[in-house]
Scaffold this active site. Structure first.
Site, PDB file in Angstrom:
ATOM      1  N   GLN A 151      33.957  10.293   4.551  1.00 33.74           N
ATOM      2  CA  GLN A 151      33.141  10.053   3.372  1.00 33.74           C
ATOM      3  C   GLN A 151      32.362  11.273   2.916  1.00 33.74           C
ATOM      4  OE1 GLN A 151      29.696   7.089   4.322  1.00 33.74           O
ATOM      5  NE2 GLN A 151      30.772   7.372   6.240  1.00 33.74           N
TER       6      GLN A 151
ATOM      7  N   ASP B 112      22.134  12.074   2.912  1.00 34.11           N
ATOM      8  CA  ASP B 112      21.233  10.940   3.134  1.00 34.11           C
ATOM      9  C   ASP B 112      20.261  10.704   1.985  1.00 34.11           C
ATOM     10  OD1 ASP B 112      22.484  10.594   5.576  1.00 34.11           O
ATOM     11  OD2 ASP B 112      21.054  11.876   6.622  1.00 34.11           O
TER      12      ASP B 112
END
Lengths: 420, 420
Positions: A299, A144
């Site tokens: 991903q 993130d």
């Protein structure tokens, strides 16, 4: 300094390169045998410390540890388990001390994101507050990219590369077919409340009409009218439109787009995924044929297209954590510092955990274009070097060969069972 | 033989390597300048022939054509447009002849799947039935691997590799987290009515407990009870369960699982995707936390992890098509023939279009395990070599550098506008 063993654990969502950090910790510890005895890894993260399920990494061969550098996922197991403050979770901290004492553990390496930095900080205080001498070093990791003080969070560069590469490739597919088929392609990416990964997709664009044509960031409230207008204008001009949407994209009132009210046959809330919601919305409003993709774990596990820069940085913060420990440090986190050179270069820095813990680094507004649907040159300048270099795993029979560890358990020394 | 120009078109869904076939056609034609003049590519496939929108490939540099070998998508544009029989679509065939005549086209290279083979066959009959001399050669391509007579359809090997690699990677991610988080991961793959791509995911499995643990094939009617039983047994034994589901998976009565009745807030049928349907079903029945992925176009565009074998074969069928034309052949398709060697090897064969057109090659039942949820050793033996070798595109600044063509239009010679 009396020789002590080390504890290493992986925490939270894993990445394509968290194991490179593990390799960094283990290799550096092996080079400092006079200070650090064995490295015990927690099976399934901190839970392994609480249940005394430790893995003896000294049983792993040099080549197995080396293979960790190109193996995605968390080789020792990770977990989502947050220790609260010392008072609320007192029994758990006492248990940690029991286990650490039983196994002569004096170093605590915690490989995780913001929540984990907080846990690591609390462990670093056990010495002062509960009388157990330990040095706790946090090893940064999160796809993130929301850890503060470090220029980038290891793990982000690889997911960023996957996202930009996949977007560029899929756009060529859509472009081929748009005359008679799909006109709108929606690609959902991770990133929770931060648009870093979505922004990285923007690197796929080189020329004005290149994909992605729109990016929906969590940082920008969704404006349906402006969105539809731009989608239509793009299809009319370019012939097709590629939209990248962050899983955390939301309306002005904070409602997630993904929660936009679909229910299944059983009356359950929709099955998840903001991409199909956006695609359906475009179809209803503009009538365009669509396709959508949600690559989800693919991903963040995509080690096959790992960023070499990311891999090197993940490895380096692992090594640095051990070097910090050997230097007697406590309650710190190695960071990636971007040097002010013309060609991208970086070095290892240091941040105190007190400042890191529970702080989220938002994406600066100046990284998002004025209309809210793209990235700016400064975002591009920041992001581009992070996906630099291709770190490919070795292949055999057409498939990547990942580390196979023995994961030898350390004999338990405590007799009780601790429930987590 | 009087020198004639050639027409080349891409048809139907594109692949990661269809442009390698284009490169094969163009390079081989350039080597046979005494027979073949220029290669004109149809803009957006056969539509470009009907609308007289031709691209002059002779304007492209040698390096641009070379770059096609590692560029996904259809560089000249593709389309889904099927010509019917000569009688029903008479005006269209007449138009083709007008355009071919105007541009002195004597060779027709059609790069597509089963439907396109049928169109190619009909074009090959223009000489006999409508008095226009033309040689039509079909260049095989489809990710679905359902073309008959060829051992494999170019395009399949690369999507197969992407699927197997991604499945192996994502499984490591799920394995890391399963103690406290996601226990079931559902990965949807393409393949329409054939389970070839789903089967390829099975290559990721090396040991008994490896992912994928279940594969749902279109060829096997979905048996919910048996499925749930196996999912539960897998989670109990392995700790997690990875399920690969083909987009064409269906119930006994032929209903697609993807059509299983979800509706959105507007009352529309569900947004598509069988993966979320399966995931939700598992949650409702067994209560496991799930994640799912639908990589959609990402899988067939994933040139970044292309199969070297697939790329070489795609290129070879392109070259062979030209060689067939130069040798005076008509109404044929070059095929991939697997040699009976111990180590995988292949050569180019030839199949008559009359036999190829509109025939689908189903996956043999013997490739699917008895319980219907996995692949057999014979499937593995067939599939494994097709994903062999890694064909990586060149990178710059962390991103793959794909072909940039001039796509120079050929000046129109007809004055009318043809609507398609």
């Amino acid at each position: 300094m009396a020789r002590k063993n080390a504890f290493y654990a992986q925490s939270g969502g894993v990445t394509a390169v968290i194991n490179a950090s593990a390799a960094g910790v283990i290799e550096a510890a092996r080079e400092n045998k006079d200070v650090i005895g064995k490295v015990y890894a927690g099976r399934n993260g901190i839970i392994g410390a609480l249940t005394e399920e430790l893995i003896d990494t000294s049983k792993e061969s040099k080549s197995a540890i080396d293979a960790l550098k190109y193996t995605p996922g968390g080789a020792f197991g990770s977990c989502r388990y947050k220790l609260k403050d010392l008072k609320t979770s007192q029994r758990e901290y006492e248990r940690l001390i029991e286990v650490f004492k039983a196994h002569n553990i004096g170093y605590f390496f915690y490989n995780g994101g913001g929540d984990s930095a907080d846990t690591c900080l609390k462990v670093s205080q056990l010495s002062e507050k509960m009388g157990y001498p330990i040095q706790a070093i946090h090893v940064p990791k999160t796809v993130d990219n929301d850890l503060p003080f470090t220029d980038v969070s290891p793990g982000f560069g690889s997911v960023a590369k996957y996202t930009a590469v996949s977007c560029r490739e899929a756009a060529l597919d859509v472009a081929s077919m748009c005359a008679t088929s799909t006109k709108v392609f929606v690609m959902e990416v991770m990133g929770r409340h931060a648009g870093w990964i979505a922004a990285a997709a923007g690197l796929a664009k080189e020329e004005n009409d290149d994909a992605p044509h729109l990016i929906l960031f969590p940082e920008i409230a969704f404006d349906k009218a402006a969105f539809m207008k731009k989608v239509q204008a793009t299809v009319e001009k370019v012939g097709y439109c590629v939209i990248v949407v962050s899983e955390g994209a939301r309306y002005e009132d904070g409602t997630f787009l993904a929660d936009a009210g679909t229910t299944d046959a059983f009356g359950h809330k929709q099955l998840g995924g903001v991409a199909p919601v956006i695609a359906q919305m475009v179809k209803a409003e503009l009538g365009y044929k669509y396709h959508w993709a949600v690559s989800d774990y693919l991903q963040r596990a995509a080690r096959h297209i790992g960023s070499a820069t990311d891999m090197e940085q993940a490895y380096a913060v692992g090594r640095a954590a051990v070097e910090f420990a050997v230097a007697g440090k406590n309650a710190v986190m190695p960071t990636i510092e971007r040097k002010k050179t013309k060609k991208y270069s970086w070095t290892i820095g240091e941040a105190p955990l007190k400042k890191v813990a529970n702080v989220e680094k938002p994406m600066p507004r100046k990284f998002i274009s004025k209309d809210g649907f793209g990235i700016t040159p400064s975002a591009r300048e920041y992001l581009a070097p992070l996906i630099g270099g291709e770190s490919y795993p070795p292949y055999k029979n057409g498939l990547p060969q990942f580390a196979k560890l023995k994961l030898a358990p350390v004999a338990k020394k405590l007799n009780d069972v601790f429930d987590v």
